[in-house]
Structure formats: C-alpha cells, structure tokens
Design a protein around this motif. Structure first.
Motif, PDB file in Angstrom:
ATOM      1  N   UNK A   1       0.869  -1.179   0.000  1.00 45.57           N
ATOM      2  CA  UNK A   1       0.000   0.000   0.000  1.00 45.57           C
ATOM      3  C   UNK A   1       0.907   1.231   0.000  1.00 45.57           C
ATOM      4  N   UNK A   2       0.754   2.080  -0.992  1.00 45.08           N
ATOM      5  CA  UNK A   2       1.675   3.206  -1.112  1.00 45.08           C
ATOM      6  C   UNK A   2       0.975   4.506  -1.478  1.00 45.08           C
ATOM      7  N   UNK A   3       1.525   5.591  -0.963  1.00 46.05           N
ATOM      8  CA  UNK A   3       1.140   6.935  -1.409  1.00 46.05           C
ATOM      9  C   UNK A   3       2.299   7.499  -2.207  1.00 46.05           C
TER      10      UNK A   3
ATOM     11  N   UNK B   1      -2.062   3.917  -4.021  1.00 48.12           N
ATOM     12  CA  UNK B   1      -1.956   2.726  -4.869  1.00 48.12           C
ATOM     13  C   UNK B   1      -1.826   1.439  -4.074  1.00 48.12           C
ATOM     14  N   UNK B   2      -2.186   0.348  -4.743  1.00 48.32           N
ATOM     15  CA  UNK B   2      -2.023  -1.006  -4.165  1.00 48.32           C
ATOM     16  C   UNK B   2      -1.258  -1.863  -5.152  1.00 48.32           C
ATOM     17  N   UNK B   3      -0.377  -2.688  -4.595  1.00 52.26           N
ATOM     18  CA  UNK B   3       0.397  -3.601  -5.427  1.00 52.26           C
ATOM     19  C   UNK B   3       0.514  -4.956  -4.753  1.00 52.26           C
ATOM     20  N   UNK B   4       0.659  -5.955  -5.598  1.00 50.45           N
ATOM     21  CA  UNK B   4       0.838  -7.318  -5.096  1.00 50.45           C
ATOM     22  C   UNK B   4       2.213  -7.454  -4.439  1.00 50.45           C
ATOM     23  N   UNK B   5       3.206  -6.830  -5.052  1.00 46.37           N
ATOM     24  CA  UNK B   5       4.582  -7.002  -4.580  1.00 46.37           C
ATOM     25  C   UNK B   5       5.392  -5.726  -4.807  1.00 46.37           C
ATOM     26  N   UNK B   6       6.560  -5.694  -4.220  1.00 45.61           N
ATOM     27  CA  UNK B   6       7.455  -4.566  -4.445  1.00 45.61           C
ATOM     28  C   UNK B   6       7.934  -4.525  -5.890  1.00 45.61           C
TER      29      UNK B   6
ATOM     30  N   UNK C   1       7.692  11.244  -5.097  1.00 48.21           N
ATOM     31  CA  UNK C   1       8.206  10.828  -3.788  1.00 48.21           C
ATOM     32  C   UNK C   1       7.320   9.701  -3.288  1.00 48.21           C
ATOM     33  N   UNK C   2       7.938   8.704  -2.735  1.00 47.78           N
ATOM     34  CA  UNK C   2       7.203   7.493  -2.347  1.00 47.78           C
ATOM     35  C   UNK C   2       7.061   7.379  -0.835  1.00 47.78           C
ATOM     36  N   UNK C   3       5.839   7.059  -0.400  1.00 49.58           N
ATOM     37  CA  UNK C   3       5.612   6.721   1.009  1.00 49.58           C
ATOM     38  C   UNK C   3       4.900   5.381   1.053  1.00 49.58           C
ATOM     39  N   UNK C   4       5.530   4.419   1.681  1.00 49.55           N
ATOM     40  CA  UNK C   4       4.909   3.096   1.796  1.00 49.55           C
ATOM     41  C   UNK C   4       4.240   2.974   3.152  1.00 49.55           C
ATOM     42  N   UNK C   5       3.006   2.459   3.144  1.00 48.68           N
ATOM     43  CA  UNK C   5       2.241   2.328   4.390  1.00 48.68           C
ATOM     44  C   UNK C   5       2.703   1.072   5.133  1.00 48.68           C
ATOM     45  N   UNK C   6       3.123   1.300   6.380  1.00 51.29           N
ATOM     46  CA  UNK C   6       3.597   0.215   7.248  1.00 51.29           C
ATOM     47  C   UNK C   6       2.442  -0.308   8.086  1.00 51.29           C
ATOM     48  N   UNK C   7       1.537   0.605   8.415  1.00 51.87           N
ATOM     49  CA  UNK C   7       0.468   0.320   9.358  1.00 51.87           C
ATOM     50  C   UNK C   7      -0.615   1.355   9.147  1.00 51.87           C
TER      51      UNK C   7
END
Lengths: 139, 139
Positions: A65-67, A107-112, A129-135
DNA sequence: GTTTTTACTTGATTTATGAAAGGATAGAAT
DNA sequence: ATTCTATCCTTTCATAAATCAAGTAAAAAC
C-alpha cells in the motif's frame, strides 16, 4: 437541510450499510418505512453516493500500500494523466493537491516488484516521492 | 482459497453493498442462498471486514480535505500519538509510513480556520507538511 | 383561518432471507 | 470400478423485511 436524524442515519450506515431499514429505524426512533424514505432522500440529494464493502486488501493479495506524491516537470500534465488512466488496476485514489507536488496517488500492489515497475513507468512522465504504508488505522 | 466467483462477489459488493443476495446471486450465476453462504464465508475469513456508505463530505459540511505528513522530532512518538487519539473528529485515516515523514494523516475540516487550529495544536508535538486536496477521483 | 406541504404511521402485498433437506460432483481410500 | 466423504449447490417452506398505497397530524404558506 440535514437534521440530527439524518446525521445519525449516515453514522449508522457508515458502521453497517447492510442493516435492514427496520433495524436502522429502531436506531433512530423511526419506523422502517420512515427510515427508508429518509435514506432515499439522502441518495437523491447526493449526500449518500453509494454503498460499499470494506475489504482486507492483504487477504486478496494486495500486500503493498503506497502513497506517491507526483511532481510533473513538463508544462502539460496530459501525458501523466493519460498514464494514470491506464493504471486503474493499481490506483485506488487520485488526488489533485496543493502543497508539495501536483498530485498524490494512493496505490495497491501485489509485490514490491510490481510497485517498482509502476514507478519506472511513472517516471517517464513525472518525478515522485514514495511513502509506503507500514500500518494503518481508520476511525 | 478465493476463487473467481469470490472476487466477482467482492467486486459487485464494492459497487453496491446493499444489493440483495438474490441480485448478487444473479450477477455471479448462483442462487441467492449460495451467494449468501459465500458472503458469510468471506466475512468469517476476514476478507470482508464490513459494509459502509460513500458519503459526500462536502454536503455534510466538511469542505476541507487534507493530507498531513508528520515528522516527529522527539525520540518518543507518544505525545504525538496521544494527540492524534484526541482528534478522531478530524482524522479519517492515520498511516505509519516509510519515506519522508513518520506518519501521514488524512483529515477533514469544516473550514480553513479549523485546519489552522489543528495545525497549531499538531505543531506542539511534531513538524508537518500539508497537502490540501483540490480534486479527487476514486476508481 | 384555511390550504398546502411535509413527515410520519398503518396495513396489505410482494419480495427476500434463513434453515433444513436433498442432489450433484470431485477426490481419496479401498 | 466402487464406495466414502466433503463441498457446494439447489429446492422448499416458514419467517421477516421491503414496498406501495392510504391515511393522519403538525407545521408552513397564504
């Protein structure tokens, strides 16, 4: 226009949109029929835009899950916007923003690996710029 | 675990979670009862977490939609996290992120004045970057 | 003060739901 | 090949809910 009962109805449907009109009526001290009439009116007014389901995305294979904050360098945003159009599989939300960047993608992705490919494709049109959701917690 | 029919069910319920099981059954070529059984199983598995309503936030008075990237300077995040707990009225989503910042808040406000007050309060615990949503499209 | 509108209730009818029982299919054991 | 078992589906029927059509009451408009 919207009274306290309408707001209560919205609140109840937010928690469970599949409850019966009779149940909803009980919660807001109306008959099922009166509740249904109110809900129909909220739909007509466009206050209620639809009903949806909360899905655990991880359990259907979307682990990432990423912004992504997007900075378009070119004067025309069209190439970027056209690109986003082609990526509906991954783009859950597309925001035009003020502040840092012009747009933000959720966005949503199956994998990195899939995310990586998306970023490679995106970078042909814009910087990011990428922010990945950890929680995540929603109210 | 999840077959094509389950994914179709999730897709249909995403578009309209208030449809009857009979309607849903028609869409996925099952009887209403079979569809209901599948949905119950998806709920048990935690794939379906709940049912909710899409509300036009502007029409209920929340005109300002903002994403706030939070950079906590102090070693302990607790003061900030406690602050967020008190702001459930405004905080729609709270993400722990990697990338720029430690957290990202998705918030709603009635007015810029309300947003301003929120930022003043937030800044007692953390630094931030603000992105205000000008326009939004979801898939 | 009468009319009109709005919001709700009641009652009858249609429709959906939920439970129980039975049938088809596929895989595993014999 | 046959039987066993499990899974998934359908059918049937009792119950519950949604819908539709009147009917009522209170507030708003004139």
């Amino acid at each position: 226009m919207l009274d306290h009962t309408d707001l209560k109805i919205i609140q109840e449907l937010t928690h469970n949109s599949r409850m019966t009109m009779k149940e909803l009526g009980d919660k807001v001290h109306l008959t099922g029929q009166a509740a249904a009439t109110r809900v129909a009116k909220l739909e007509e007014q466009g206050v209620v835009e639809g009903y949806t389901v909360k899905v655990n995305k991880k359990k259907i294979g979307y682990a990432v899950h990423a912004f992504i904050t997007v900075m378009t360098q070119s004067t025309s945003h069209h190439p970027y916007l056209n690109f986003v159009e082609t990526q509906t599989k991954h783009v859950e939300n597309h925001y035009k923003i003020s502040g840092e960047g012009c747009y933000m993608l959720e966005c949503r992705f199956v994998s990195h690996e899939q995310l990586d490919q998306f970023l490679v494709d995106l970078n042909r049109h814009a910087n990011y710029k990428l922010s990945i959701v950890i929680n995540h917690q929603s109210k």
